[in-house]
Design a protein around this motif. Structure first.
Motif, PDB file in Angstrom:
ATOM      1  N   TRP A 178       0.871  -1.181   0.000  1.00 50.29           N
ATOM      2  CA  TRP A 178       0.000   0.000   0.000  1.00 50.29           C
ATOM      3  C   TRP A 178       0.901   1.221   0.000  1.00 50.29           C
ATOM      4  CZ3 TRP A 178      -0.841  -4.194   3.079  1.00 50.29           C
ATOM      5  CH2 TRP A 178      -2.091  -4.800   3.022  1.00 50.29           C
ATOM      6  N   THR A 179       0.551   2.194  -0.783  1.00 47.03           N
ATOM      7  CA  THR A 179       1.329   3.424  -0.742  1.00 47.03           C
ATOM      8  C   THR A 179       0.407   4.636  -0.711  1.00 47.03           C
ATOM      9  OG1 THR A 179       3.169   4.673  -1.707  1.00 47.03           O
ATOM     10  CG2 THR A 179       1.717   3.544  -3.247  1.00 47.03           C
ATOM     11  N   TYR A 180       0.808   5.583   0.116  1.00 47.68           N
ATOM     12  CA  TYR A 180       0.170   6.893   0.214  1.00 47.68           C
ATOM     13  C   TYR A 180       1.176   7.795   0.910  1.00 47.68           C
ATOM     14  CZ  TYR A 180      -0.814   5.742   5.117  1.00 47.68           C
ATOM     15  OH  TYR A 180      -0.702   5.394   6.435  1.00 47.68           O
ATOM     16  N   THR A 181       0.940   9.067   0.873  1.00 53.32           N
ATOM     17  CA  THR A 181       1.861  10.018   1.484  1.00 53.32           C
ATOM     18  C   THR A 181       1.359  10.362   2.876  1.00 53.32           C
ATOM     19  OG1 THR A 181       2.524  10.839  -0.671  1.00 53.32           O
ATOM     20  CG2 THR A 181       2.964  12.283   1.207  1.00 53.32           C
ATOM     21  N   HIS A 182       2.088   9.909   3.877  1.00 51.42           N
ATOM     22  CA  HIS A 182       1.689  10.089   5.267  1.00 51.42           C
ATOM     23  C   HIS A 182       1.499  11.571   5.623  1.00 51.42           C
ATOM     24  CE1 HIS A 182       2.497   5.851   6.293  1.00 51.42           C
ATOM     25  NE2 HIS A 182       3.405   5.957   5.336  1.00 51.42           N
ATOM     26  N   LYS A 183       2.395  12.399   5.130  1.00 51.52           N
ATOM     27  CA  LYS A 183       2.376  13.825   5.496  1.00 51.52           C
ATOM     28  C   LYS A 183       1.073  14.518   5.088  1.00 51.52           C
ATOM     29  CE  LYS A 183       5.353  17.878   5.367  1.00 51.52           C
ATOM     30  NZ  LYS A 183       6.656  18.386   4.961  1.00 51.52           N
ATOM     31  N   ILE A 184       0.514  14.121   3.937  1.00 55.48           N
ATOM     32  CA  ILE A 184      -0.722  14.756   3.481  1.00 55.48           C
ATOM     33  C   ILE A 184      -1.943  13.839   3.677  1.00 55.48           C
ATOM     34  CG2 ILE A 184       0.463  16.246   1.836  1.00 55.48           C
ATOM     35  CD1 ILE A 184      -0.542  14.362  -0.409  1.00 55.48           C
ATOM     36  N   HIS A 185      -1.715  12.656   4.232  1.00 59.20           N
ATOM     37  CA  HIS A 185      -2.795  11.691   4.487  1.00 59.20           C
ATOM     38  C   HIS A 185      -3.574  11.379   3.217  1.00 59.20           C
ATOM     39  CE1 HIS A 185      -1.951  12.033   8.726  1.00 59.20           C
ATOM     40  NE2 HIS A 185      -2.037  13.353   8.618  1.00 59.20           N
ATOM     41  N   GLY A 186      -2.835  11.222   2.123  1.00 60.78           N
ATOM     42  CA  GLY A 186      -3.472  10.918   0.848  1.00 60.78           C
ATOM     43  C   GLY A 186      -2.436  10.658  -0.228  1.00 60.78           C
ATOM     44  N   LEU A 187      -2.880  10.708  -1.446  1.00 62.63           N
ATOM     45  CA  LEU A 187      -2.022  10.385  -2.583  1.00 62.63           C
ATOM     46  C   LEU A 187      -1.299  11.609  -3.135  1.00 62.63           C
ATOM     47  CD1 LEU A 187      -4.394   7.870  -4.329  1.00 62.63           C
ATOM     48  CD2 LEU A 187      -2.142   7.358  -3.355  1.00 62.63           C
ATOM     49  N   HIS A 188      -0.081  11.348  -3.565  1.00 56.92           N
ATOM     50  CA  HIS A 188       0.776  12.349  -4.188  1.00 56.92           C
ATOM     51  C   HIS A 188       1.415  11.682  -5.404  1.00 56.92           C
ATOM     52  CE1 HIS A 188       4.464  14.750  -4.685  1.00 56.92           C
ATOM     53  NE2 HIS A 188       3.761  15.735  -4.128  1.00 56.92           N
ATOM     54  N   GLU A 189       1.908  12.456  -6.307  1.00 57.36           N
ATOM     55  CA  GLU A 189       2.575  11.920  -7.505  1.00 57.36           C
ATOM     56  C   GLU A 189       3.653  10.901  -7.125  1.00 57.36           C
ATOM     57  OE1 GLU A 189       4.961  13.525 -11.474  1.00 57.36           O
ATOM     58  OE2 GLU A 189       4.371  14.956  -9.920  1.00 57.36           O
ATOM     59  N   ASN A 190       4.355  11.114  -6.019  1.00 59.08           N
ATOM     60  CA  ASN A 190       5.419  10.200  -5.598  1.00 59.08           C
ATOM     61  C   ASN A 190       4.909   8.787  -5.326  1.00 59.08           C
ATOM     62  OD1 ASN A 190       7.307  12.235  -5.775  1.00 59.08           O
ATOM     63  ND2 ASN A 190       7.187  12.757  -3.612  1.00 59.08           N
ATOM     64  N   ASP A 191       3.667   8.648  -4.916  1.00 59.06           N
ATOM     65  CA  ASP A 191       3.092   7.322  -4.694  1.00 59.06           C
ATOM     66  C   ASP A 191       3.003   6.539  -5.998  1.00 59.06           C
ATOM     67  OD1 ASP A 191       2.420   7.481  -1.801  1.00 59.06           O
ATOM     68  OD2 ASP A 191       1.268   9.204  -2.529  1.00 59.06           O
TER      69      ASP A 191
END
Length: 85
Positions: free
Chosen positions: A60-73
């Motif tokens: 599972w991948t998501y961006t912890h800092k924004i609590h959602g998806l980012h291009e980096n995911d």
């Protein structure tokens, strides 16, 4: 748009994360894959959630800092897709 670039991954209903499950013939092969995912994650500085056991692995991948998806995911997912299994 990013989902089209990683078609094997599934978007969560709330669009919070993406995930993909992998299958393997045994525990050792699954563990080797997890090690490869870890190496890519460390190189990217972007760390997914990983669950694995005998013959299977889910990432599972998501961006912890924004609590959602980012291009980096999606970049991480695409790089994971290229790993040998």
């Amino acid at each position: 748009d990013f989902m089209r670039q990683v078609p094997a991954w599934t978007l969560s209903p709330d669009a919070h994360h993406i995930h993909r499950s992998f299958t393997f013939p045994d525990f050792k092969t699954a563990l080797d894959f997890v090690d490869k995912v870890g190496a890519v994650a460390e190189a990217e500085g972007h760390h997914p959630e990983i669950e694995f056991g005998w013959g299977h692995c889910t990432v599972w991948t998501y961006t912890h800092k924004i609590h959602g998806l980012h291009e980096n995911d999606f970049i991480l997912a695409a790089k994971i897709d290229t790993l040998p299994r």
